[in-house]
Enzyme design. Structure first.
Site, PDB file in Angstrom:
ATOM      1  N   HIS A 193       0.809  -1.221   0.000  1.00 17.78           N
ATOM      2  CA  HIS A 193       0.000   0.000   0.000  1.00 17.78           C
ATOM      3  C   HIS A 193       0.839   1.267   0.000  1.00 17.78           C
ATOM      4  O   HIS A 193       0.475   2.261  -0.624  1.00 17.78           O
ATOM      5  CB  HIS A 193      -0.956  -0.007   1.191  1.00 17.78           C
ATOM      6  N   GLU A 435       0.300 -21.356 -14.490  1.00 17.85           N
ATOM      7  CA  GLU A 435       1.204 -20.693 -13.541  1.00 17.85           C
ATOM      8  C   GLU A 435       2.058 -21.693 -12.773  1.00 17.85           C
ATOM      9  O   GLU A 435       2.652 -21.357 -11.758  1.00 17.85           O
ATOM     10  CB  GLU A 435       0.440 -19.762 -12.596  1.00 17.85           C
ATOM     11  N   ASP A 459       3.515 -16.541 -10.419  1.00 15.97           N
ATOM     12  CA  ASP A 459       3.715 -17.872  -9.849  1.00 15.97           C
ATOM     13  C   ASP A 459       4.562 -18.752 -10.763  1.00 15.97           C
ATOM     14  O   ASP A 459       5.351 -19.569 -10.283  1.00 15.97           O
ATOM     15  CB  ASP A 459       2.363 -18.546  -9.566  1.00 15.97           C
ATOM     16  N   CYS A 506      -1.429 -12.456 -17.515  1.00 15.20           N
ATOM     17  CA  CYS A 506      -1.994 -11.563 -16.495  1.00 15.20           C
ATOM     18  C   CYS A 506      -1.039 -11.350 -15.322  1.00 15.20           C
ATOM     19  O   CYS A 506      -1.371 -10.657 -14.372  1.00 15.20           O
ATOM     20  CB  CYS A 506      -3.339 -12.077 -16.003  1.00 15.20           C
TER      21      CYS A 506
HETATM   22  C1  PEP Z   1       0.260 -14.844 -11.137  1.00 18.05           C
HETATM   23  O1  PEP Z   1       0.609 -15.770 -10.401  1.00 18.05           O
HETATM   24  O2  PEP Z   1       0.978 -14.369 -12.057  1.00 18.05           O
HETATM   25  C2  PEP Z   1      -1.057 -14.225 -10.974  1.00 18.05           C
HETATM   26  C3  PEP Z   1      -1.494 -13.317 -11.831  1.00 18.05           C
HETATM   27  O3  PEP Z   1      -1.797 -14.585  -9.892  1.00 18.05           O
HETATM   28  P1  PEP Z   1      -1.506 -14.026  -8.410  1.00 18.05           P
HETATM   29  O4  PEP Z   1      -0.514 -12.912  -8.547  1.00 18.05           O
HETATM   30  O5  PEP Z   1      -2.831 -13.580  -7.895  1.00 18.05           O
HETATM   31  O6  PEP Z   1      -0.976 -15.243  -7.739  1.00 18.05           O
HETATM   32 MG    MG Z   2      -0.849 -16.810  -9.173  1.00 14.72          MG
END
Ligand code: PEP
Ligand code: MG
Length: 583
Positions: A193, A435, A459, A506
């Site tokens: 934050h 991931e 991940d 993502c």
């Molecule tokens: C990721 O692992 O790249 C992902 C988008 O999910 P999170 O960051 O929520 O684990």
């Molecule tokens: Mg993830």
């Protein structure tokens, strides 16, 4: 001149003398109390809560004025944390049963919860540790009758760089932009934050610099680059001049980025991209829409659960999914099923502690084992999908059976809804997050059962390189440019295109300038990024021809180490990027 390297969390160049701010946990003496003082101690606890809530309310108003309405919600969340009934009942119990002073009991419970959050494999929770410490410190300071953190005196006349072990959102929002020109902290990541606030306030910041306090003293001259994460101590005159010139060029870039935000995401050689937003919290819906996100490529749903006493109802979830979808008319919203793990469970749900939560019982594993958590979410997606483009995405899959089982449950719930006469979609597209290396290696097989892929690089990098994504000490090793990652990225996109399904990215990698070019070159055409990153990513897409990106990706794929990949990309972007983007 000495050089440190951390995580650039708020872009911009800053130069000035350091001021060290220590926000260490107050030293709480162990104090027992006589039985007849127990009630008074509990009253003292409640009074402290009320007074901290009042202070946080003031900070929230200040944040709203200075950083914006969305940022002010950080303090709303802190107010909820400080009033957390379960936590306070735990403290009261210690006061009453063990006859501890309010501060001793409070510290005991605070350490307990902090340890749980720290060992949780959950990135969001660990990012919120700074908020947790901030409210605990504020409460303890209040209970001990000591001066508050806000009274930290910063010199008012100089332009200084604040250096701390960990920056709390409370301190960050109060910094005076005219006097505090930069921030450096040992702890913290891009998504903490304090980092988000620094970004909104426009204060350049570098975090994740373990050991910085051993190198920096109050008065040390610092030159920092909040984009690259570089921090120079006692820089030369020439370095300072270079940094100043760079700063003014970067300010011009910000204007250009904002001007281009509603233009089409098309490369100079005419290839269209779909740029979507990642939404973790409701506050981000409006900033994603404002930055022209064409839908939500990753709707994280854990906030519906974290820190709450009970699971969210099916109705509540369906309402939320409708609300998000309505902010992006005509575009898809990809709902990721609960990515629960560590202690990111509702308080009522008792998950056994695990020695290694990153490799533990989490995410899709929990959902499949606990249909009472998963099925209402599936029903909520189906119900909200009436006349809306909602899709479902399964995180952390490693086995085909997980996808089949989840799809089976979705089908059963669609039938249940129909039988009960509840208005709901008959189905929604079900995609998987790639991931884990297991999913990447088996991409062809997963593609037969998935409507789409979305690559979670955060991940994927963590599990491939065996590097904890939240460990600032390992930040250098957490490299999406590692050849093992590139090869998987290629395997995934090729498998997707063979199967004719959409493939997006993502993870955070999709907002790193050089990596955007790499992903373009590898054949990715959909990227989903945090809302503030949308203008820059669009600018890159509009500036770099896909043909050039593809040539760069080919060279990068041949490299045998991360530096080789980065170098190949840097060389390729030279004609298109300028030093404002990549110093
Ligand atoms: C990721 O692992 O790249 C992902 C988008 O999910 P999170 O960051 O929520 O684990
Ligand atoms: Mg993830």
């Amino acid at each position: 001149m000495r050089k440190l390297h951390g995580i650039g969390v708020s872009p911009g160049v800053a130069f000035g003398p350091a001021v060290i701010v220590r926000l260490d946990v107050p030293d709480v003496p162990n104090r027992a109390i006589p039985l007849d003082e127990v009630d008074a101690e509990v009253d003292r606890l409640n009074l402290a809560v009320a007074s901290v809530v009042e202070t946080l309310g003031t900070l929230r108003d200040r944040a709203r004025e200075r950083a914006g309405r969305e940022e002010s919600h950080i303090f709303d969340a802190q107010i909820m944390m400080v009033q957390d009934g379960d936590f306070l009942r735990g403290v009261e119990q210690l006061i009453r049963q063990n006859h501890l002073s309010a501060e001793t009991a409070y510290e005991f419970k605070a350490l307990e919860i902090r340890n749980i959050w720290m060992s949780s494999g959950n990135a969001i929770l660990r990012d919120r540790l700074a908020d947790l410490s901030a409210i605990h410190n504020r409460m303890l300071t209040r209970l001990l009758g000591r001066a508050e953190e806000e009274q930290w005196a910063l010199p008012s006349e100089d332009q200084v760089i604040v250096v701390a072990r960990e920056l709390s959102p409370g301190l960050t929002v109060q910094l005076d932009r005219d006097h505090v020109v930069g921030l450096v902290s040992e702890e913290g990541t891009r998504t903490s934050h304090a980092a988000i606030l620094a970004h909104s306030l426009g204060i350049p910041a570098v975090m994740g610099l373990p050991g910085a306090l051993e190198e920096i003293r109050t008065g040390t001259t610092i030159l920092l680059d909040g984009q690259s994460g570089m921090v120079l101590l006692d820089p030369s005159r020439a370095e300072i001049d270079r940094a100043r010139a760079q700063l003014s060029r970067r300010q011009k870039l910000e204007f250009e980025l904002e001007a281009a935000v509603t233009q089409a995401a098309i490369t100079p050689d005419g290839v269209s991209f779909q740029l979507m937003g990642n939404v973790d919290l409701p506050d981000e819906i409006s900033s994603a829409a404002r930055n022209d996100a064409h839908g939500v490529g990753l709707l994280r749903t854990e906030f519906l659960v974290t820190g709450r006493a009970a699971l969210p109802t099916e109705d509540e979830q369906a309402d939320y999914f409708r609300r998000v979808s309505d902010a992006f008319p005509g575009y898809p919203v990809v709902v990721r099923s609960f990515d629960l793990g560590g202690d990111k469970f509702p308080a009522a749900f008792r998950a056994p502690p695990e020695p290694n939560p990153f490799l533990g019982w989490r995410s899709i594993r929990v959902c499949l084992d606990h249909p009472e958590i998963f099925r209402p979410q599936l029903r909520a997606v189906l119900r909200a999908a009436v006349d809306r483009r909602l899709e479902l995405m399964l995180p952390l899959v490693t086995r085909i059976e997980e996808v089949l089982e989840a799809k089976e449950m979705l089908l059963e719930e669609a039938l249940n809804l129909a039988r009960a006469g509840i208005h709901a979609a008959a189905s929604v597209p079900v995609g998987v997050m790639i991931e884990t290396p297991a999913a990447a290696i088996l991409a062809d097989e997963f593609a037969r059962h998935a409507a789409f892929f979305s690559v979670g690089t955060n991940d994927l990098v963590q599990y491939t390189l065996a590097v904890d994504r939240g460990n600032a000490r390992l930040a250098e090793r957490f490299s999406p440019h590692h050849p093992a990652i590139l090869r998987q990225l290629k395997t995934i996109v090729d498998a997707g295109s063979r199967a004719g399904i959409g493939v997006s990215v993502c993870g955070e990698m999709a907002s790193d300038p050089l990596s955007v070019v790499l992903l373009m070159g590898l054949g990715y055409r959909t990227l989903s990024v945090a809302p503030p990153a949308l203008p820059l990513v669009k600018w890159i897409i509009r500036s770099v021809p896909v043909a050039a990106a593809a040539a760069a990706a080919e060279v990068a794929l041949a490299a045998d180490r991360p530096d080789g990949v980065t170098e190949a990309l840097r060389t390729a972007v030279t004609p298109y990027f300028d030093s404002r983007i990549l110093p």
